[in-house]
Design a protein around this motif. Structure first.
Motif, PDB file in Angstrom:
ATOM      1  N   LYS A 185       3.172  11.637  -2.008  1.00 51.14           N
ATOM      2  CA  LYS A 185       4.234  10.648  -2.268  1.00 51.14           C
ATOM      3  C   LYS A 185       5.203  11.182  -3.302  1.00 51.14           C
ATOM      4  CE  LYS A 185       1.584   8.067  -5.778  1.00 51.14           C
ATOM      5  NZ  LYS A 185       0.260   8.652  -5.601  1.00 51.14           N
ATOM      6  N   ILE A 186       6.340  10.494  -3.393  1.00 54.64           N
ATOM      7  CA  ILE A 186       7.318  10.764  -4.449  1.00 54.64           C
ATOM      8  C   ILE A 186       7.667   9.420  -5.082  1.00 54.64           C
ATOM      9  CG2 ILE A 186       9.215  10.667  -2.754  1.00 54.64           C
ATOM     10  CD1 ILE A 186      10.760  12.599  -4.540  1.00 54.64           C
ATOM     11  N   MET A 187       7.720   9.392  -6.420  1.00 54.50           N
ATOM     12  CA  MET A 187       8.010   8.151  -7.130  1.00 54.50           C
ATOM     13  C   MET A 187       9.252   8.344  -7.993  1.00 54.50           C
ATOM     14  SD  MET A 187       5.709   5.921  -9.841  1.00 54.50           S
ATOM     15  CE  MET A 187       5.962   7.029 -11.237  1.00 54.50           C
ATOM     16  N   ILE A 188      10.202   7.429  -7.865  1.00 54.81           N
ATOM     17  CA  ILE A 188      11.413   7.439  -8.692  1.00 54.81           C
ATOM     18  C   ILE A 188      11.384   6.189  -9.563  1.00 54.81           C
ATOM     19  CG2 ILE A 188      13.926   7.348  -8.708  1.00 54.81           C
ATOM     20  CD1 ILE A 188      12.332   8.672  -5.627  1.00 54.81           C
ATOM     21  N   TRP A 189      11.447   6.389 -10.894  1.00 52.11           N
ATOM     22  CA  TRP A 189      11.364   5.273 -11.839  1.00 52.11           C
ATOM     23  C   TRP A 189      12.571   5.285 -12.762  1.00 52.11           C
ATOM     24  CZ3 TRP A 189      11.447   5.110 -17.163  1.00 52.11           C
ATOM     25  CH2 TRP A 189      11.035   3.912 -17.776  1.00 52.11           C
ATOM     26  N   ASN A 190      13.126   4.104 -13.005  1.00 55.26           N
ATOM     27  CA  ASN A 190      14.191   3.967 -13.999  1.00 55.26           C
ATOM     28  C   ASN A 190      13.925   2.760 -14.873  1.00 55.26           C
ATOM     29  OD1 ASN A 190      15.321   2.488 -11.400  1.00 55.26           O
ATOM     30  ND2 ASN A 190      16.303   1.514 -13.149  1.00 55.26           N
ATOM     31  N   GLU A 191      14.234   2.903 -16.156  1.00 52.85           N
ATOM     32  CA  GLU A 191      14.072   1.770 -17.060  1.00 52.85           C
ATOM     33  C   GLU A 191      15.143   0.738 -16.755  1.00 52.85           C
ATOM     34  OE1 GLU A 191      13.616   0.968 -21.848  1.00 52.85           O
ATOM     35  OE2 GLU A 191      12.724   2.706 -20.874  1.00 52.85           O
TER      36      GLU A 191
END
Length: 439
Positions: A287-293
């Motif tokens: 998987k690939i995870m993209i996180w932003n505050e």
């Protein structure tokens, strides 16, 4: 009336309760009841006549607002009810700001106070003047590249021959009284990190666990450059490109749908909190995870992202310029497109989570055994999905053979996998086949 988010009980009056009134005024309003015990039992008050004069005067003199203060009877016992309206402007008590959240009162400090004051002023973070910036901090090459994109997108064709940076910034509402806004620095700055230290993207390649960081990259630049560079680095260093051939022509595809990855990265850049942590992209085997505050708009839930919803960007000025440059749509369809592209490519549905003070989006590889286990499929069903992945279809007879099970069990399992949308049933009776759809 029970004590809840909008109601607070107090046994007797103290001047410090002006903090609670301040908290109600800064939130959704509420009622402060004087003369009730913690369990809501009326116990009455003394000097009610004096309190009816003192409390309104103290509220007005110390908070600058007006509240209805009423003497009421409950079970023949006198209590005082203070009704507080919500106020559009920020209300302070002795120079401090309080806010009613849930059943508690909080004193707002730091970032929470900054966000609160911005909201009350009708401003957003990206619409504030950056007093440290001048036109020298704007990259003319970035402006030129945007003009070309805006003309191609047909959303700002009139600026095709515009060469004056100030005019372009004014047209995009990125200046106020000749001063540069924060959004201008993020979008077109020569070095946005000079002003906002975490205005970059961090990419990491992980092994089996989150502790197993194999290698990483940091991507800096303005928002448009970061979007392009991040996609390029992911393609070249982090993702495997499956190769196929059309005759003699070599065809390289993305490991995940390009449009879904692109949309997710742009969403993270546009909607992130630029006073928070950098955007973080974690690449795993499956998987690939993209996180932003940042946080969802008030009244929005994670489930709302999966259906048509209104567009309420965290940074509306930045979002507007991305729209005019042809990089995003303005109708709240970004997350829907991410889901659609993954399903179209035969991948599992992406997951959206509110976690660690931000929003994460996970894109999964198609039908890995680990993912199937997480979805709750048993060993037989997993074997059938993996078989179908390699062989295009499966039948009841093949299911019996590879799982060493009865026709009845095979029928029940295949019906279950069809019901939950993994398999599509094709044909009837003895000619029935089951084809893979998605998980």
């Amino acid at each position: 009336m029970p004590e809840n988010q909008n109601v607070e009980w107090k046994e007797f009056w103290k001047d410090e309760y002006l903090k609670w009134i301040c908290g109600f005024a800064n939130a959704q309003g509420g009622k402060l009841i004087i003369g009730k015990s913690d369990n809501g039992r009326p116990i009455g008050i003394e000097n009610s006549k004096k309190l009816l004069e003192d409390i309104p005067n103290k509220i007005q003199s110390q908070l600058g607002i007006i509240c209805d203060v009423n003497l009421i009877e409950e079970n023949s016992i006198e209590i005082i009810e203070i009704i507080v309206k919500p106020y559009d402007n920020a209300i302070s008590y002795q120079g401090k700001y309080h806010y009613r959240s849930g059943s508690t009162k909080q004193e707002l400090k730091g970032k929470a106070l900054n966000d609160f004051l911005l909201k009350k002023s009708g401003k957003t973070w990206d619409d504030i003047i950056e007093n440290r910036a001048t036109l020298d901090d704007i990259d003319p090459n970035a402006i030129e590249a945007f003009i070309k994109a805006a003309v191609i997108s047909k959303r700002m064709p009139f600026i095709e021959r515009e060469t004056n940076t100030e005019v372009v910034l004014d047209n995009l509402l990125l200046r106020e009284n000749g001063l540069i806004k924060r959004s201008a620095i993020v979008l077109f700055g020569k070095n946005p990190c000079k002003f906002y230290i975490n205005a970059f993207v961090k990419i990491g390649r992980f092994g089996k666990t989150d502790d197993d960081l194999i290698f990483q990259e940091v991507v800096e630049g303005n928002a448009f450059q970061i979007a392009d560079k991040t996609l390029e680095i992911l393609d070249k260093k982090f993702l495997i490109s499956p190769i196929s051939y059309d005759g003699l022509h070599r065809i390289e595809k993305w490991e995940y749908p390009y449009k879904a990855v692109r949309e997710t990265i742009i969403n993270a850049i546009v909607h992130r909190d630029y006073f928070g942590a950098p955007v973080q992209i974690s690449v795993y085997d499956d998987k690939i995870m993209i996180w932003n505050e940042g946080k969802l708009p008030e009244g929005f839930s994670i489930e709302d992202l999966k259906k048509k919803h209104t567009s309420r960007p965290y940074n509306p000025t930045i979002a507007s310029v991305f729209f005019k440059g042809g990089l995003i749509e303005a109708w709240g369809r970004g997350t829907i497109n991410i889901i659609s592209e993954c399903l179209k490519a035969g991948l599992p549905e992406p997951s959206f989570e509110s976690v660690f003070g931000g929003i994460s989006v996970k894109l999964f590889k198609p039908y890995t055994e680990k993912h199937l286990i997480e979805k709750g499929l048993n060993e037989r069903q997993i074997k059938a999905v993996l078989y179908c992945k390699e062989n295009d279809f499966i039948t009841n007879g093949i299911y019996q053979s590879i799982s060493e099970t009865s026709e009845r069990t095979a029928t029940r399992d295949l019906e279950f996998l069809t019901e939950i949308g993994v398999f599509e049933k094709v044909g009837e009776k003895k000619g029935t086949k089951y084809k893979l759809i998605r998980v």
